[in-house]
Scaffold this motif. Structure first.
Motif, PDB file in Angstrom:
ATOM      1  N   LYS A  38       0.800  -1.231   0.000  1.00 32.28           N
ATOM      2  CA  LYS A  38       0.000   0.000   0.000  1.00 32.28           C
ATOM      3  C   LYS A  38       0.832   1.280   0.000  1.00 32.28           C
ATOM      4  CE  LYS A  38      -3.906  -2.332   0.519  1.00 32.28           C
ATOM      5  NZ  LYS A  38      -4.938  -2.381  -0.539  1.00 32.28           N
ATOM      6  N   PHE A  39       2.160   1.141   0.036  1.00 35.81           N
ATOM      7  CA  PHE A  39       2.989   2.335   0.203  1.00 35.81           C
ATOM      8  C   PHE A  39       4.044   2.481  -0.895  1.00 35.81           C
ATOM      9  CE2 PHE A  39       1.343   0.968   4.271  1.00 35.81           C
ATOM     10  CZ  PHE A  39       0.827   2.147   4.806  1.00 35.81           C
ATOM     11  N   LYS A  40       3.792   1.839  -2.035  1.00 32.16           N
ATOM     12  CA  LYS A  40       4.759   1.897  -3.129  1.00 32.16           C
ATOM     13  C   LYS A  40       4.947   3.303  -3.673  1.00 32.16           C
ATOM     14  CE  LYS A  40       3.958  -2.879  -4.669  1.00 32.16           C
ATOM     15  NZ  LYS A  40       3.473  -3.746  -5.774  1.00 32.16           N
ATOM     16  N   ASP A  41       3.925   4.140  -3.502  1.00 36.91           N
ATOM     17  CA  ASP A  41       3.997   5.511  -4.023  1.00 36.91           C
ATOM     18  C   ASP A  41       4.556   6.488  -2.995  1.00 36.91           C
ATOM     19  OD1 ASP A  41       1.803   5.269  -2.339  1.00 36.91           O
ATOM     20  OD2 ASP A  41       0.629   6.787  -3.411  1.00 36.91           O
ATOM     21  N   LYS A  42       4.981   5.989  -1.828  1.00 37.32           N
ATOM     22  CA  LYS A  42       5.516   6.847  -0.770  1.00 37.32           C
ATOM     23  C   LYS A  42       7.039   6.720  -0.694  1.00 37.32           C
ATOM     24  CE  LYS A  42       1.388   8.035   0.755  1.00 37.32           C
ATOM     25  NZ  LYS A  42       0.877   9.407   0.604  1.00 37.32           N
ATOM     26  N   SER A  43       7.702   7.849  -0.625  1.00 35.93           N
ATOM     27  CA  SER A  43       9.162   7.825  -0.443  1.00 35.93           C
ATOM     28  C   SER A  43       9.465   7.718   1.046  1.00 35.93           C
ATOM     29  CB  SER A  43       9.790   9.088  -1.027  1.00 35.93           C
ATOM     30  OG  SER A  43       9.212  10.256  -0.471  1.00 35.93           O
ATOM     31  N   ILE A  44      10.361   6.789   1.389  1.00 37.09           N
ATOM     32  CA  ILE A  44      10.631   6.471   2.798  1.00 37.09           C
ATOM     33  C   ILE A  44      12.135   6.543   3.052  1.00 37.09           C
ATOM     34  CG2 ILE A  44      10.434   4.724   4.601  1.00 37.09           C
ATOM     35  CD1 ILE A  44       8.056   3.548   3.018  1.00 37.09           C
ATOM     36  N   LEU A  45      12.526   7.250   4.096  1.00 36.16           N
ATOM     37  CA  LEU A  45      13.934   7.352   4.484  1.00 36.16           C
ATOM     38  C   LEU A  45      14.117   6.768   5.872  1.00 36.16           C
ATOM     39  CD1 LEU A  45      16.860   8.453   4.069  1.00 36.16           C
ATOM     40  CD2 LEU A  45      16.062  10.583   5.153  1.00 36.16           C
ATOM     41  N   LEU A  46      15.127   5.902   6.022  1.00 34.59           N
ATOM     42  CA  LEU A  46      15.521   5.351   7.312  1.00 34.59           C
ATOM     43  C   LEU A  46      16.866   5.949   7.700  1.00 34.59           C
ATOM     44  CD1 LEU A  46      14.854   1.561   6.560  1.00 34.59           C
ATOM     45  CD2 LEU A  46      13.215   3.252   7.369  1.00 34.59           C
ATOM     46  N   ILE A  47      16.959   6.507   8.917  1.00 32.71           N
ATOM     47  CA  ILE A  47      18.207   7.124   9.377  1.00 32.71           C
ATOM     48  C   ILE A  47      18.653   6.457  10.668  1.00 32.71           C
ATOM     49  CG2 ILE A  47      19.385   9.266   9.970  1.00 32.71           C
ATOM     50  CD1 ILE A  47      17.085  10.820   8.729  1.00 32.71           C
ATOM     51  N   ASP A  48      19.892   5.982  10.704  1.00 30.70           N
ATOM     52  CA  ASP A  48      20.422   5.383  11.933  1.00 30.70           C
ATOM     53  C   ASP A  48      21.940   5.430  11.905  1.00 30.70           C
ATOM     54  OD1 ASP A  48      21.112   3.541  14.136  1.00 30.70           O
ATOM     55  OD2 ASP A  48      18.993   3.029  14.062  1.00 30.70           O
ATOM     56  N   GLU A  49      22.542   5.713  13.055  1.00 30.79           N
ATOM     57  CA  GLU A  49      24.007   5.723  13.132  1.00 30.79           C
ATOM     58  C   GLU A  49      24.574   4.308  13.195  1.00 30.79           C
ATOM     59  OE1 GLU A  49      25.559   7.422  16.795  1.00 30.79           O
ATOM     60  OE2 GLU A  49      23.605   7.146  17.745  1.00 30.79           O
ATOM     61  N   ASN A  50      23.708   3.322  13.472  1.00 37.27           N
ATOM     62  CA  ASN A  50      24.108   1.919  13.497  1.00 37.27           C
ATOM     63  C   ASN A  50      23.783   1.295  12.144  1.00 37.27           C
ATOM     64  OD1 ASN A  50      24.015  -0.963  13.884  1.00 37.27           O
ATOM     65  ND2 ASN A  50      23.888  -0.629  16.086  1.00 37.27           N
ATOM     66  N   THR A  51      24.737   0.581  11.556  1.00 38.69           N
ATOM     67  CA  THR A  51      24.530  -0.004  10.227  1.00 38.69           C
ATOM     68  C   THR A  51      23.669  -1.265  10.243  1.00 38.69           C
ATOM     69  OG1 THR A  51      26.577  -1.299  10.394  1.00 38.69           O
ATOM     70  CG2 THR A  51      26.736   0.907   9.398  1.00 38.69           C
ATOM     71  N   LYS A  52      23.390  -1.813  11.432  1.00 43.02           N
ATOM     72  CA  LYS A  52      22.585  -3.031  11.589  1.00 43.02           C
ATOM     73  C   LYS A  52      23.232  -4.234  10.894  1.00 43.02           C
ATOM     74  CE  LYS A  52      19.617  -0.594  13.798  1.00 43.02           C
ATOM     75  NZ  LYS A  52      19.532  -0.694  15.270  1.00 43.02           N
ATOM     76  N   LYS A  53      24.547  -4.340  11.028  1.00 46.06           N
ATOM     77  CA  LYS A  53      25.270  -5.453  10.422  1.00 46.06           C
ATOM     78  C   LYS A  53      25.998  -6.307  11.456  1.00 46.06           C
ATOM     79  CE  LYS A  53      25.874  -3.181   5.933  1.00 46.06           C
ATOM     80  NZ  LYS A  53      26.825  -2.656   4.936  1.00 46.06           N
ATOM     81  N   ALA A  54      25.615  -6.138  12.720  1.00 51.30           N
ATOM     82  CA  ALA A  54      26.258  -6.909  13.795  1.00 51.30           C
ATOM     83  C   ALA A  54      25.195  -7.620  14.613  1.00 51.30           C
ATOM     84  CB  ALA A  54      27.076  -5.977  14.688  1.00 51.30           C
ATOM     85  N   ASN A  55      25.582  -8.724  15.226  1.00 43.36           N
ATOM     86  CA  ASN A  55      24.671  -9.484  16.085  1.00 43.36           C
ATOM     87  C   ASN A  55      24.709  -8.865  17.480  1.00 43.36           C
ATOM     88  OD1 ASN A  55      22.836 -11.653  16.375  1.00 43.36           O
ATOM     89  ND2 ASN A  55      24.391 -12.786  17.496  1.00 43.36           N
ATOM     90  N   ASP A  56      24.019  -7.729  17.639  1.00 43.10           N
ATOM     91  CA  ASP A  56      24.182  -6.894  18.825  1.00 43.10           C
ATOM     92  C   ASP A  56      23.154  -7.126  19.913  1.00 43.10           C
ATOM     93  OD1 ASP A  56      22.087  -5.890  17.371  1.00 43.10           O
ATOM     94  OD2 ASP A  56      22.770  -3.823  17.363  1.00 43.10           O
ATOM     95  N   ARG A  57      22.144  -7.978  19.667  1.00 42.06           N
ATOM     96  CA  ARG A  57      21.129  -8.208  20.695  1.00 42.06           C
ATOM     97  C   ARG A  57      20.340  -9.471  20.410  1.00 42.06           C
ATOM     98  NH1 ARG A  57      18.810  -2.974  21.012  1.00 42.06           N
ATOM     99  NH2 ARG A  57      20.806  -2.396  20.084  1.00 42.06           N
TER     100      ARG A  57
END
Length: 383
Positions: free
Chosen positions: A27-46
């Motif tokens: 339902k959101f293909k026409d919406k532009s979405i930006l995700l911002i985070d200082e963590n790259t989410k590439k580690a097994n951190d939790r």
């Protein structure tokens, strides 16, 4: 300055669940979405855990399931048959990979590895300033926790579920890979609510977490000393530490939803999506993110999203007790699990019970403690 329809400030569990479901909805293909985070989410951190009766959307992220659990305190041990539930463990990296494998293929979604410095809201537009650039948008989903705002008030108790965990590999085969230790209160309480949490992956491998529900974090050495003692008491003499993790999760009934505006919604811990009485996050975030994606398809005013339930009040009573008498956590949880039906308790903690079922669980708890908490909460809210 680039403009987006939606910006997510922070990409923790709640944000990634929400975006993932937005994509799946189509339902959101026409919406532009930006995700911002200082963590790259590439580690097994939790590590997250949750219980469920059926397979879920997150099967690809689940690394281990248990149908049996163990509850322990200084006086008794009880083996818990969880059926029809099973207890699931999700490792952070597995979850991140599942989500990013999907959203990285979407042309309308952008991820930037930056730190959010400020969110500035005006009537028609929202400006996001990071450490590298600025963006604008129409709607913001914020999961950056405002610790100062929550802890600088006194109306609602604020505790922490804080822990350090070691994933170890032992030379001695001491673990039962079919049974998770849900709470082991046999460790010294020292005036707090303290327990060990054990998630075995095999006879020789397990995650052990020394966990507290209390006001203040400990020095790192104290957690690790207690983990070493527990390992020794299990009969383990030789082991290797494979991974470490640590965390501190706010436990509070603070009304986060009151901070939402028409165009900015707080989600995850920042939105009160953590289960206040236990610190469990995964299942609550799963439910709330589903509700939010559905809400977005019909509503535009974020102040209409939240609904307060009876479980919020139950959590408030428990936190009131632990706030004033933190050492009573073992007594309360032990009274629930000593003779209570574990599947009913899990249903209650998932906030899916009827009023009659609520009463069945609550009556297992020390009644006078909760009557006094009720009186204290009423008096406090009247001030």
């Amino acid at each position: 300055m680039k403009h987006f329809d939606y910006i997510f400030t922070g990409t923790g569990l709640s944000a990634l669940m929400t975006v993932y479901k937005m994509v799946l909805s189509g339902k959101f293909k026409d919406k532009s979405i930006l995700l911002i985070d200082e963590n790259t989410k590439k580690a097994n951190d939790r590590t997250w855990c949750f219980w469920d009766k059926n397979d879920t959307l997150w099967e690809d992220s689940i690394s281990k399931k248990w149908n049996l659990a163990l509850f322990v305190n200084e006086d008794f041990r009880r083996d818990l048959d969880l059926k029809p539930y099973h207890y699931n463990m999700v490792k952070g990296l597995g979850f991140y990979n599942q989500v990013f494998d999907l959203i990285s293929k979407q042309e309308n979604i952008t991820f930037v590895n930056q730190k959010v410095l400020e969110i500035e809201e005006s009537e028609n537009i929202i400006l996001i300033q990071t450490d590298a650039e600025s963006f604008s948008c129409s709607k913001v989903f914020n999961s950056i926790y405002n610790k100062r705002k929550v802890e600088n008030q006194t109306k609602y108790p604020v505790l922490q579920q804080h822990f350090i965990g070691w994933f170890i590999k032992s030379e001695q085969p001491v673990f039962n890979p079919e049974q998770a230790t849900f709470m082991d209160f046999s460790v010294e309480q020292r005036g707090n609510t303290r327990f060990m949490y054990v998630l075995p992956a095999s006879r020789t491998e397990a995650l052990l977490e020394y966990t507290l529900f209390s006001h203040n974090n400990l020095e790192k050495a104290e957690y690790e000393t207690e983990i070493k003692k527990y390992i020794q008491n299990l009969g383990i003499t030789n082991y290797e530490i494979i991974e470490k993790e640590q965390g501190s999760i706010p436990m509070t009934c603070y009304p986060f939803w009151k901070l939402n505006t028409k165009n900015v919604i707080n989600i995850g811990t920042s939105g009160g999506w953590t289960k206040a009485s236990t610190g469990y996050t995964f299942k609550n975030s799963d439910k709330k993110s589903t509700e939010l994606v559905s809400f977005l398809q019909t509503e535009t005013d974020f102040t209409k999203f939240h609904k307060k339930s009876k479980f919020w009040f139950y959590d408030l009573l428990l936190l009131d007790i632990l706030d004033r008498k933190n050492e009573l956590g073992s007594t309360i949880f032990s009274s629930m699990f000593k003779k209570g039906n574990p599947t009913l308790i899990f249903k209650f903690l998932d906030e899916e019970t009827s009023l009659l079922e609520d009463i069945q669980v609550i009556l297992k708890c020390p009644k006078m403690l909760f009557i006094k908490a009720l009186c204290h909460v009423i008096i406090k809210t009247m001030k």
